[in-house]
Design an enzyme around this catalytic site. Structure first.
Site, PDB file in Angstrom:
ATOM      1  N   GLU A  23      -4.650  60.484 -19.125  1.00 23.84           N
ATOM      2  CA  GLU A  23      -3.467  61.250 -19.502  1.00 23.84           C
ATOM      3  C   GLU A  23      -2.252  60.348 -19.653  1.00 23.84           C
ATOM      4  O   GLU A  23      -1.419  60.540 -20.538  1.00 23.84           O
ATOM      5  CB  GLU A  23      -3.176  62.323 -18.445  1.00 23.84           C
ATOM      6  N   GLY A  89      -8.292  73.912 -14.999  1.00 22.47           N
ATOM      7  CA  GLY A  89      -9.360  74.879 -15.218  1.00 22.47           C
ATOM      8  C   GLY A  89      -8.769  76.229 -15.599  1.00 22.47           C
ATOM      9  O   GLY A  89      -7.801  76.677 -14.986  1.00 22.47           O
ATOM     10  N   MET A 203      -4.580  70.675  -9.348  1.00 21.55           N
ATOM     11  CA  MET A 203      -4.527  70.109  -8.004  1.00 21.55           C
ATOM     12  C   MET A 203      -3.187  69.460  -7.648  1.00 21.55           C
ATOM     13  O   MET A 203      -3.095  68.826  -6.599  1.00 21.55           O
ATOM     14  CB  MET A 203      -5.671  69.087  -7.833  1.00 21.55           C
ATOM     15  N   GLU A 204      -2.176  69.599  -8.492  1.00 24.58           N
ATOM     16  CA  GLU A 204      -0.921  68.889  -8.226  1.00 24.58           C
ATOM     17  C   GLU A 204       0.353  69.709  -8.430  1.00 24.58           C
ATOM     18  O   GLU A 204       1.345  69.516  -7.708  1.00 24.58           O
ATOM     19  CB  GLU A 204      -0.807  67.637  -9.133  1.00 24.58           C
ATOM     20  N   ASP A 227     -11.756  73.022 -18.735  1.00 22.63           N
ATOM     21  CA  ASP A 227     -12.966  73.674 -18.226  1.00 22.63           C
ATOM     22  C   ASP A 227     -12.568  75.073 -17.779  1.00 22.63           C
ATOM     23  O   ASP A 227     -11.394  75.420 -17.774  1.00 22.63           O
ATOM     24  CB  ASP A 227     -13.530  72.860 -17.040  1.00 22.63           C
TER      25      ASP A 227
HETATM   26  N1  SAH Z   1     -11.756  62.072 -11.579  1.00 22.59           N
HETATM   27  C1  SAH Z   1     -12.626  62.952 -10.840  1.00 22.59           C
HETATM   28  C2  SAH Z   1     -11.958  64.172 -10.272  1.00 22.59           C
HETATM   29  C3  SAH Z   1     -10.920  64.823 -11.146  1.00 22.59           C
HETATM   30  S1  SAH Z   1     -10.160  66.126 -10.282  1.00 22.59           S
HETATM   31  C4  SAH Z   1     -13.810  63.325 -11.739  1.00 22.59           C
HETATM   32  O1  SAH Z   1     -13.992  62.726 -12.769  1.00 22.59           O
HETATM   33  O2  SAH Z   1     -14.563  64.212 -11.383  1.00 22.59           O
HETATM   34  C5  SAH Z   1      -9.603  67.131 -11.602  1.00 22.59           C
HETATM   35  C6  SAH Z   1      -8.229  66.828 -12.149  1.00 22.59           C
HETATM   36  O3  SAH Z   1      -8.012  67.681 -13.259  1.00 22.59           O
HETATM   37  C7  SAH Z   1      -7.093  67.112 -11.185  1.00 22.59           C
HETATM   38  O4  SAH Z   1      -6.022  66.242 -11.436  1.00 22.59           O
HETATM   39  C8  SAH Z   1      -6.739  68.574 -11.485  1.00 22.59           C
HETATM   40  O5  SAH Z   1      -5.346  68.772 -11.500  1.00 22.59           O
HETATM   41  C9  SAH Z   1      -7.322  68.867 -12.875  1.00 22.59           C
HETATM   42  N2  SAH Z   1      -8.333  69.927 -12.983  1.00 22.59           N
HETATM   43  C10 SAH Z   1      -9.023  70.153 -14.124  1.00 22.59           C
HETATM   44  N3  SAH Z   1      -9.914  71.151 -13.947  1.00 22.59           N
HETATM   45  C11 SAH Z   1      -9.781  71.576 -12.662  1.00 22.59           C
HETATM   46  C12 SAH Z   1     -10.471  72.553 -11.887  1.00 22.59           C
HETATM   47  N4  SAH Z   1     -11.460  73.286 -12.400  1.00 22.59           N
HETATM   48  N5  SAH Z   1     -10.102  72.696 -10.585  1.00 22.59           N
HETATM   49  C13 SAH Z   1      -9.123  71.944 -10.065  1.00 22.59           C
HETATM   50  N6  SAH Z   1      -8.456  70.988 -10.757  1.00 22.59           N
HETATM   51  C14 SAH Z   1      -8.769  70.789 -12.045  1.00 22.59           C
END
Ligand code: SAH
Length: 267
Positions: A23, A89, A203-204, A227
């Site tokens: 990002e 999400g 998450m932020e 997602d």
């Molecule tokens: N880099 C790790 C984890 C990413 S956490 C991996 O590849 O799995 C997900 C990030 O995207 C966080 O910064 C959050 O803010 C956002 N995000 C996207 N989809 C999300 C979801 N379903 N639940 C929580 N956070 C989500």
């Protein structure tokens, strides 16, 4: 002695924050003059975007990382506003992968000091929801509408087909944050039941909104839906971040900086 890069009486910078490398990368690519300053283990990139002074930074993932980042931006860099861009999400029906959600307010869905305080209320603040700045939120929503009008121009026709981005929409409303990657239908069902007006989960954002509230500085957030926070979330998230998200973030921020609050005041 070389002249300072920024005149002493300069306009306070606008903070541009992302949670993921992908990002932030596109934002940095568009900054002609970024210089890193290292604080609290993070690189804060000072420079300009669309002719306005900005500080761009990777917050890292989760509420504490976001709160630390916001506190440094506010106290050390004296930013005039904090704009968060990232992925999330989708929770509400109709909030699809590729849509954009602009926060009008934010809440921590995992805050629960009940029975001492109502569920979701942040103790001693008397509130669960922290409003986003209306002017910046409007600027981000307008920018997102323009950017989404032609997704193929941004991400290419193949990605438009792969991710079914044919008619992406911009939504405005509640974004909820918590220290969990929500990746099961059971968990997103529970969130929808507890918070029926929540459009998206990440998450932020709510942590950053709370810190900005403490400093009295405007905060706004724009999230592209990567997602549906369901059993397929992990695969969808990974593909979307790699192929689509970064292009949206930078384009929306650039347009919002061109037209948003304070744009007319700049030289
Ligand atoms: N880099 C790790 C984890 C990413 S956490 C991996 O590849 O799995 C997900 C990030 O995207 C966080 O910064 C959050 O803010 C956002 N995000 C996207 N989809 C999300 C979801 N379903 N639940 C929580 N956070 C989500």
């Amino acid at each position: 002695m070389p002249a300072p890069a920024v005149p002493a009486a300069s306009i306070a910078p606008i903070a541009l924050v992302g949670a993921l490398h992908e990002e932030l990368a596109a934002v940095l690519e568009a900054m002609p003059d970024e210089q890193p300053v290292r604080v609290a283990g993070r690189e804060f990139w000072q420079g300009h975007l669309e002719g306005r002074p900005v500080v761009a930074v990777l917050s890292r993932i989760g509420k504490v990382a976001a709160a630390t980042t916001a506190a440094v931006l506010l106290e050390r860099f004296g930013v005039q506003a904090v704009l968060f861009t990232g992925v999330a999400g989708g929770l509400a029906p109709g909030v699809a992968v590729g849509d954009v959600v602009v926060a009008t307010e934010l809440l921590q869905h995992d805050m629960d000091a009940s029975p001492l305080f109502p569920r979701h209320e942040v103790p001693l603040y008397g509130r669960a929801r922290f409003p986003a700045d209306a002017h910046w939120a409007a600027a981000l929503a307008d920018a997102a509408s323009h950017v989404l009008a032609d997704p193929a121009a941004l991400v290419g026709g193949a990605a438009v087909d792969d991710f079914a981005l044919h008619r992406p929409r911009v939504h405005r409303g509640l974004i909820v944050s918590g220290d969990r990657f929500v990746a099961t239908a059971a968990e997103s069902d529970a969130l929808r039941a507890a918070l029926p007006d929540a459009l998206a989960v990440e998450m932020e954002g709510a942590a950053m909104a709370q810190v900005c509230h403490d400093w009295g500085v405007p905060f706004a957030a724009v999230r592209t839906i990567s997602d549906r926070a369901d059993d397929a979330a992990h695969t969808d998230f990974t593909r979307f971040v790699a192929e689509v998200a970064r292009r949206y973030s930078a384009a929306v921020l650039r347009e919002a900086l061109r037209d948003g609050p304070g744009a007319l005041a700049r030289a």
